[in-house]
Design a protein around this motif. Sequence first.
Motif, PDB file in Angstrom:
ATOM      1  N   ARG A 104       0.841  -1.195   0.000  1.00 47.62           N
ATOM      2  CA  ARG A 104       0.000   0.000   0.000  1.00 47.62           C
ATOM      3  C   ARG A 104       0.880   1.250   0.000  1.00 47.62           C
ATOM      4  O   ARG A 104       1.760   1.400   0.837  1.00 47.62           O
ATOM      5  CB  ARG A 104      -0.926   0.011   1.223  1.00 47.62           C
ATOM      6  N   LEU A 105       0.617   2.127  -0.965  1.00 42.59           N
ATOM      7  CA  LEU A 105       1.332   3.385  -1.064  1.00 42.59           C
ATOM      8  C   LEU A 105       0.376   4.536  -0.783  1.00 42.59           C
ATOM      9  O   LEU A 105      -0.775   4.500  -1.207  1.00 42.59           O
ATOM     10  CB  LEU A 105       1.946   3.545  -2.455  1.00 42.59           C
ATOM     11  N   SER A 106       0.871   5.550  -0.092  1.00 38.17           N
ATOM     12  CA  SER A 106       0.017   6.669   0.306  1.00 38.17           C
ATOM     13  C   SER A 106      -0.031   7.734  -0.783  1.00 38.17           C
ATOM     14  O   SER A 106       0.779   7.755  -1.716  1.00 38.17           O
ATOM     15  CB  SER A 106       0.550   7.289   1.595  1.00 38.17           C
ATOM     16  N   ARG A 107      -0.985   8.647  -0.642  1.00 36.87           N
ATOM     17  CA  ARG A 107      -1.109   9.768  -1.578  1.00 36.87           C
ATOM     18  C   ARG A 107       0.170  10.592  -1.603  1.00 36.87           C
ATOM     19  O   ARG A 107       0.632  11.021  -2.665  1.00 36.87           O
ATOM     20  CB  ARG A 107      -2.296  10.646  -1.157  1.00 36.87           C
ATOM     21  N   ARG A 108       0.801  10.807  -0.444  1.00 35.75           N
ATOM     22  CA  ARG A 108       2.017  11.594  -0.372  1.00 35.75           C
ATOM     23  C   ARG A 108       3.163  10.920  -1.115  1.00 35.75           C
ATOM     24  O   ARG A 108       4.060  11.590  -1.619  1.00 35.75           O
ATOM     25  CB  ARG A 108       2.421  11.826   1.090  1.00 35.75           C
ATOM     26  N   GLN A 109       3.168   9.592  -1.161  1.00 40.83           N
ATOM     27  CA  GLN A 109       4.220   8.871  -1.876  1.00 40.83           C
ATOM     28  C   GLN A 109       4.018   8.920  -3.392  1.00 40.83           C
ATOM     29  O   GLN A 109       4.969   8.997  -4.153  1.00 40.83           O
ATOM     30  CB  GLN A 109       4.278   7.415  -1.422  1.00 40.83           C
TER      31      GLN A 109
ATOM     32  N   ALA B 132      -9.027  15.512  -5.678  1.00 42.16           N
ATOM     33  CA  ALA B 132     -10.014  14.697  -6.398  1.00 42.16           C
ATOM     34  C   ALA B 132      -9.327  13.782  -7.403  1.00 42.16           C
ATOM     35  O   ALA B 132      -9.699  12.607  -7.542  1.00 42.16           O
ATOM     36  CB  ALA B 132     -11.027  15.600  -7.109  1.00 42.16           C
ATOM     37  N   ASP B 133      -8.310  14.296  -8.094  1.00 39.24           N
ATOM     38  CA  ASP B 133      -7.580  13.463  -9.052  1.00 39.24           C
ATOM     39  C   ASP B 133      -6.768  12.388  -8.335  1.00 39.24           C
ATOM     40  O   ASP B 133      -6.701  11.240  -8.784  1.00 39.24           O
ATOM     41  CB  ASP B 133      -6.643  14.329  -9.903  1.00 39.24           C
ATOM     42  N   ALA B 134      -6.137  12.767  -7.219  1.00 38.94           N
ATOM     43  CA  ALA B 134      -5.351  11.794  -6.463  1.00 38.94           C
ATOM     44  C   ALA B 134      -6.229  10.654  -5.959  1.00 38.94           C
ATOM     45  O   ALA B 134      -5.855   9.476  -6.055  1.00 38.94           O
ATOM     46  CB  ALA B 134      -4.653  12.483  -5.289  1.00 38.94           C
ATOM     47  N   ARG B 135      -7.404  10.975  -5.452  1.00 39.37           N
ATOM     48  CA  ARG B 135      -8.310   9.931  -4.962  1.00 39.37           C
ATOM     49  C   ARG B 135      -8.793   9.053  -6.112  1.00 39.37           C
ATOM     50  O   ARG B 135      -8.922   7.832  -5.965  1.00 39.37           O
ATOM     51  CB  ARG B 135      -9.502  10.572  -4.239  1.00 39.37           C
TER      52      ARG B 135
ATOM     53  N   PRO C  25      13.816  13.759  -7.348  1.00 36.68           N
ATOM     54  CA  PRO C  25      14.537  13.708  -6.075  1.00 36.68           C
ATOM     55  C   PRO C  25      13.607  13.792  -4.872  1.00 36.68           C
ATOM     56  O   PRO C  25      14.029  13.528  -3.742  1.00 36.68           O
ATOM     57  CB  PRO C  25      15.458  14.937  -6.158  1.00 36.68           C
ATOM     58  N   ASP C  26      12.337  14.146  -5.123  1.00 36.53           N
ATOM     59  CA  ASP C  26      11.355  14.243  -4.042  1.00 36.53           C
ATOM     60  C   ASP C  26      10.428  13.024  -4.002  1.00 36.53           C
ATOM     61  O   ASP C  26       9.429  13.034  -3.278  1.00 36.53           O
ATOM     62  CB  ASP C  26      10.535  15.521  -4.217  1.00 36.53           C
ATOM     63  N   ASP C  27      10.762  11.985  -4.768  1.00 38.82           N
ATOM     64  CA  ASP C  27      10.007  10.735  -4.762  1.00 38.82           C
ATOM     65  C   ASP C  27      10.126  10.086  -3.385  1.00 38.82           C
ATOM     66  O   ASP C  27      11.229   9.871  -2.885  1.00 38.82           O
ATOM     67  CB  ASP C  27      10.578   9.815  -5.851  1.00 38.82           C
ATOM     68  N   ARG C  28       8.996   9.767  -2.752  1.00 40.39           N
ATOM     69  CA  ARG C  28       9.006   9.142  -1.433  1.00 40.39           C
ATOM     70  C   ARG C  28       8.999   7.619  -1.511  1.00 40.39           C
ATOM     71  O   ARG C  28       8.869   6.948  -0.496  1.00 40.39           O
ATOM     72  CB  ARG C  28       7.809   9.632  -0.608  1.00 40.39           C
TER      73      ARG C  28
ATOM     74  N   MET D 274       8.073  16.446  -7.951  1.00 39.27           N
ATOM     75  CA  MET D 274       7.073  15.492  -8.421  1.00 39.27           C
ATOM     76  C   MET D 274       7.059  14.261  -7.521  1.00 39.27           C
ATOM     77  O   MET D 274       8.030  13.950  -6.825  1.00 39.27           O
ATOM     78  CB  MET D 274       7.346  15.088  -9.868  1.00 39.27           C
ATOM     79  N   GLY D 275       5.926  13.541  -7.542  1.00 37.08           N
ATOM     80  CA  GLY D 275       5.800  12.320  -6.773  1.00 37.08           C
ATOM     81  C   GLY D 275       6.259  11.118  -7.575  1.00 37.08           C
ATOM     82  O   GLY D 275       6.835  11.241  -8.654  1.00 37.08           O
ATOM     83  N   HIS D 276       6.003   9.929  -7.037  1.00 40.82           N
ATOM     84  CA  HIS D 276       6.449   8.689  -7.680  1.00 40.82           C
ATOM     85  C   HIS D 276       5.756   8.456  -9.017  1.00 40.82           C
ATOM     86  O   HIS D 276       6.389   8.050  -9.989  1.00 40.82           O
ATOM     87  CB  HIS D 276       6.178   7.511  -6.742  1.00 40.82           C
ATOM     88  N   ASP D 277       4.457   8.728  -9.091  1.00 40.90           N
ATOM     89  CA  ASP D 277       3.698   8.500 -10.324  1.00 40.90           C
ATOM     90  C   ASP D 277       3.810   9.708 -11.249  1.00 40.90           C
ATOM     91  O   ASP D 277       2.877  10.505 -11.390  1.00 40.90           O
ATOM     92  CB  ASP D 277       2.232   8.206  -9.999  1.00 40.90           C
ATOM     93  N   LEU D 278       4.962   9.829 -11.895  1.00 36.97           N
ATOM     94  CA  LEU D 278       5.207  10.999 -12.736  1.00 36.97           C
ATOM     95  C   LEU D 278       4.202  11.116 -13.873  1.00 36.97           C
ATOM     96  O   LEU D 278       3.871  12.221 -14.305  1.00 36.97           O
ATOM     97  CB  LEU D 278       6.626  10.942 -13.316  1.00 36.97           C
ATOM     98  N   MET D 279       3.686   9.985 -14.357  1.00 39.88           N
ATOM     99  CA  MET D 279       2.778  10.023 -15.512  1.00 39.88           C
ATOM    100  C   MET D 279       1.387  10.492 -15.136  1.00 39.88           C
ATOM    101  O   MET D 279       0.574  10.810 -16.011  1.00 39.88           O
ATOM    102  CB  MET D 279       2.694   8.647 -16.177  1.00 39.88           C
ATOM    103  N   LEU D 280       1.092  10.575 -13.822  1.00 42.72           N
ATOM    104  CA  LEU D 280      -0.227  10.999 -13.361  1.00 42.72           C
ATOM    105  C   LEU D 280      -0.185  12.296 -12.572  1.00 42.72           C
ATOM    106  O   LEU D 280      -1.240  12.858 -12.250  1.00 42.72           O
ATOM    107  CB  LEU D 280      -0.858   9.904 -12.489  1.00 42.72           C
TER     108      LEU D 280
END
Length: 278
Positions: free
Chosen positions: A165-170, A179-182, A220-223, A247-253
């Motif tokens: 399980r990965l969090s929204r912050r990750q 809304a998009d993140a959810r 570099p800010d990927d959690r 940017m987060g881990h899911d760069l494409m989103l």
Amino acid sequence: MSERTIERVRVMRSWEWARPVRPVRREVLSATPELEEGQSPLLFVPGFGHGAWAYAEHWLGHAAERGFPAYAVSPRGHGGSGPAPEATLRAYAHDVVQVAAGLPRQAVLVGHGAGALVVAHALARYPAKAAVLVAPVLGGWATFGAALRRNPLGTLPAVFGGRLRLSRRQLFSRELPDADARRHAARLGRAARRAQWQLLTGADPEPAVGRPPVLVLGSPDDRVVPSSALTRAARRYGSAPLLFPGMGHDLMLDARWREPIDAILDWLVKHPARDDRA
């Protein structure tokens, strides 16, 4: 090549032939340019828990607008592909190779997260034009240690066969609307438990066929993937990582999804990824 090396390869291939990967229905989404410009097709491979939908959101259409035929495969058990609760990394790589082999021209393989490890394994079986590893999770105990430090409650269940399980912050930056993140998080599934375990304990991929150019990029800010892991991954392929701060881990989103895909396409234009028969 020594006789000992030849024999080792022969034995390995014989074992694979003796135990073929079981067929499964594979979901492949695509977007193609209006005019054929001779660019090699791109085959996008999602990370664990994601499907082809993660690329269909933005990157497939954007690549097609820039003249690249773009395809995304959902490995077995992901997205709209057939269920495969006992799938292995080998099975995921098999799906990628089979889809790539069915494309009209030699493809560029693009893998995200653990999908980058799948691409690395596929490169030993498929002579790709080039490869791109996006926020790569290339496995090993160092990967587990980093995940455990950053997300202990979400990581420990995966060790015992549960869902990672990965969090929204990750996954996303703060710039992405909630809304998009959810909406994206609600579509996440899970990888097979055997594949998850192999991500931690599996052997390194074999060398790529033909040694294609490989680009590594991330944030570099990927959690999920620390900067040190991006550097190690890039060094493995003789380069330095291309970084996208904020940017987060899911760069494409994420909110600034255009920046990494444009960088990928610009890199392909500058490197020998055009079809030689065009």
